[in-house]
Design a protein around this motif. Structure first.
Motif, PDB file in Angstrom:
ATOM      1  N   GLU A  31     146.081 168.127  75.053  1.00  0.00           N
ATOM      2  CA  GLU A  31     147.208 168.928  75.513  1.00  0.00           C
ATOM      3  C   GLU A  31     148.546 168.299  75.135  1.00  0.00           C
ATOM      4  OE1 GLU A  31     146.716 170.008  79.648  1.00  0.00           O
ATOM      5  OE2 GLU A  31     144.615 170.529  79.318  1.00  0.00           O
ATOM      6  N   LEU A  32     148.498 167.106  74.564  1.00  0.00           N
ATOM      7  CA  LEU A  32     149.708 166.407  74.128  1.00  0.00           C
ATOM      8  C   LEU A  32     149.793 166.365  72.602  1.00  0.00           C
ATOM      9  CD1 LEU A  32     149.465 163.431  76.651  1.00  0.00           C
ATOM     10  CD2 LEU A  32     150.767 165.554  76.883  1.00  0.00           C
ATOM     11  N   CYS A  65     156.775 165.851  75.626  1.00  0.00           N
ATOM     12  CA  CYS A  65     155.725 166.862  75.810  1.00  0.00           C
ATOM     13  C   CYS A  65     155.554 167.201  77.293  1.00  0.00           C
ATOM     14  CB  CYS A  65     154.404 166.360  75.228  1.00  0.00           C
ATOM     15  SG  CYS A  65     154.363 166.413  73.436  1.00  0.00           S
ATOM     16  N   GLY A  66     156.500 166.764  78.121  1.00  0.00           N
ATOM     17  CA  GLY A  66     156.483 167.130  79.535  1.00  0.00           C
ATOM     18  C   GLY A  66     155.941 166.081  80.481  1.00  0.00           C
ATOM     19  N   CYS A  67     155.512 164.933  79.974  1.00  0.00           N
ATOM     20  CA  CYS A  67     154.977 163.888  80.840  1.00  0.00           C
ATOM     21  C   CYS A  67     156.121 163.124  81.514  1.00  0.00           C
ATOM     22  CB  CYS A  67     154.116 162.916  80.051  1.00  0.00           C
ATOM     23  SG  CYS A  67     152.640 163.658  79.322  1.00  0.00           S
ATOM     24  N   LEU A  68     155.885 162.686  82.744  1.00  0.00           N
ATOM     25  CA  LEU A  68     156.898 161.960  83.503  1.00  0.00           C
ATOM     26  C   LEU A  68     156.802 160.452  83.323  1.00  0.00           C
ATOM     27  CD1 LEU A  68     156.805 164.064  86.780  1.00  0.00           C
ATOM     28  CD2 LEU A  68     158.385 164.259  84.845  1.00  0.00           C
ATOM     29  N   SER A  69     155.785 159.994  82.601  1.00  0.00           N
ATOM     30  CA  SER A  69     155.636 158.570  82.296  1.00  0.00           C
ATOM     31  C   SER A  69     154.860 158.458  80.992  1.00  0.00           C
ATOM     32  CB  SER A  69     154.880 157.854  83.424  1.00  0.00           C
ATOM     33  OG  SER A  69     153.511 158.204  83.402  1.00  0.00           O
ATOM     34  N   ALA A  70     154.583 157.230  80.580  1.00  0.00           N
ATOM     35  CA  ALA A  70     153.802 156.993  79.363  1.00  0.00           C
ATOM     36  C   ALA A  70     152.300 157.058  79.628  1.00  0.00           C
ATOM     37  CB  ALA A  70     154.171 155.647  78.758  1.00  0.00           C
ATOM     38  N   LEU A  71     151.927 157.397  80.862  1.00  0.00           N
ATOM     39  CA  LEU A  71     150.508 157.473  81.217  1.00  0.00           C
ATOM     40  C   LEU A  71     149.965 158.881  81.031  1.00  0.00           C
ATOM     41  CD1 LEU A  71     150.457 155.378  84.510  1.00  0.00           C
ATOM     42  CD2 LEU A  71     149.795 154.646  82.208  1.00  0.00           C
ATOM     43  N   ALA A  72     148.758 158.939  80.501  1.00  0.00           N
ATOM     44  CA  ALA A  72     148.053 160.210  80.357  1.00  0.00           C
ATOM     45  C   ALA A  72     146.690 160.076  81.027  1.00  0.00           C
ATOM     46  CB  ALA A  72     147.883 160.561  78.885  1.00  0.00           C
ATOM     47  N   VAL A  73     146.145 161.187  81.447  1.00  0.00           N
ATOM     48  CA  VAL A  73     144.810 161.248  82.037  1.00  0.00           C
ATOM     49  C   VAL A  73     143.855 161.745  80.964  1.00  0.00           C
ATOM     50  CG1 VAL A  73     143.352 162.405  83.766  1.00  0.00           C
ATOM     51  CG2 VAL A  73     145.689 161.729  84.349  1.00  0.00           C
ATOM     52  N   TYR A  74     142.654 161.169  80.933  1.00  0.00           N
ATOM     53  CA  TYR A  74     141.601 161.729  80.093  1.00  0.00           C
ATOM     54  C   TYR A  74     140.364 161.950  80.939  1.00  0.00           C
ATOM     55  CZ  TYR A  74     139.307 157.157  79.706  1.00  0.00           C
ATOM     56  OH  TYR A  74     138.663 155.976  79.976  1.00  0.00           O
ATOM     57  N   PHE A 121     145.758 164.882  78.982  1.00  0.00           N
ATOM     58  CA  PHE A 121     146.929 165.585  79.507  1.00  0.00           C
ATOM     59  C   PHE A 121     147.821 164.627  80.277  1.00  0.00           C
ATOM     60  CE2 PHE A 121     143.328 165.995  82.337  1.00  0.00           C
ATOM     61  CZ  PHE A 121     143.832 165.769  83.610  1.00  0.00           C
ATOM     62  N   CYS A 122     149.011 165.069  80.651  1.00  0.00           N
ATOM     63  CA  CYS A 122     149.975 164.238  81.366  1.00  0.00           C
ATOM     64  C   CYS A 122     149.411 163.781  82.701  1.00  0.00           C
ATOM     65  CB  CYS A 122     151.261 165.003  81.649  1.00  0.00           C
ATOM     66  SG  CYS A 122     152.214 165.449  80.206  1.00  0.00           S
ATOM     67  N   ALA A 123     149.667 162.528  83.051  1.00  0.00           N
ATOM     68  CA  ALA A 123     149.297 162.034  84.372  1.00  0.00           C
ATOM     69  C   ALA A 123     150.246 162.666  85.398  1.00  0.00           C
ATOM     70  CB  ALA A 123     149.411 160.511  84.423  1.00  0.00           C
TER      71      ALA A 123
END
Length: 126
Positions: A31-32, A65-74, A121-123
């Protein structure tokens, strides 16, 4: 040092000795994708943990891409009987290009002869 860090260090040192996992295919539902490109380099199994070693290339910050931090969830999953079953979920830091390892499953037989899907996707905010 936490056990999971020790495992990752061990895998980094002995990764070439690990056995290949027998997943039929690994697909990233990214999604990113406007910010991050993910390419699977290899899969490996060590101590029953199935890993996807990837190459991450950032086109731009995932914040764009809309994330609020550099962390993403997988989330890794496989289809069984028409239903997607979650195998693993984790956080990954996407702040630079390079190799990243995703834990796909903690039991190789769960992905054997299966198509594995990994959703990125974004955390959510903390």
């Amino acid at each position: 040092m936490p056990k999971w860090i020790q495992l990752l260090l061990l895998l980094g040192t002995f990764g070439s000795l690990a056995l290949n996992a027998r997943a039929e295919h690994i697909t990233f539902h990214n999604e990113l994708a406007a910010c991050v490109t993910i390419k699977t380099i290899t899969t490996a199994t060590a101590s029953n943990v199935v890993l996807a070693n990837t190459n991450i290339q950032l086109r731009k910050s995932i914040g764009e891409c809309g994330c609020l931090s550099a962390l993403a969830v997988y989330i890794s999953s496989v289809g069984r009987g028409g239903v997607q079953q979650i195998l693993q979920e984790g956080l990954i830091r996407l702040d630079r290009d390079g190799e990243k390892t995703f834990v796909l499953a903690t039991e190789p037989r769960l992905i054997e002869k299966k198509a594995v899907q990994v959703r990125l996707f974004c955390a959510p905010p903390l």
